[in-house]
Design a protein around this motif. Sequence first.
Motif: not given
Length: 66
Positions: A19-25, A39-54
Motif C-alpha cells: 500500500f505504501l508503494v502504491l501510495q508513493s507511486w 523530473i527523474g523517476w528516482p527523485r519523484s518516487i523518493v519524494v512520494g515515499f517521504v510525502m506518504s510517510v510524513a
Amino acid sequence: MAILGVLLAVLLAITGLLFLVLQSWLADTVVRRVVGVPIGWPRSIVVGFVMSVAMGLTVQYLFRAC
C-alpha cells in the motif's frame, strides 16, 4: 496458533508495504503532472515515499491529539 499469528503479522506487513508503494507511486504521478517539468523517476518516487510517510505520521499525531 502461534504460527498463524506470525503469518498474519507477515501478511499485514507485506500488505502495508504494498500500500505504501502504491501510495508513493500515486503521489509521484500527481507531482509529475502538477510540476510540469521533467523530473527523474528516482527523485519523484523518493519524494512520494517521504510525502506518504510524513502524511501517515501527521494523521497519527492528529488522531492521538483528539
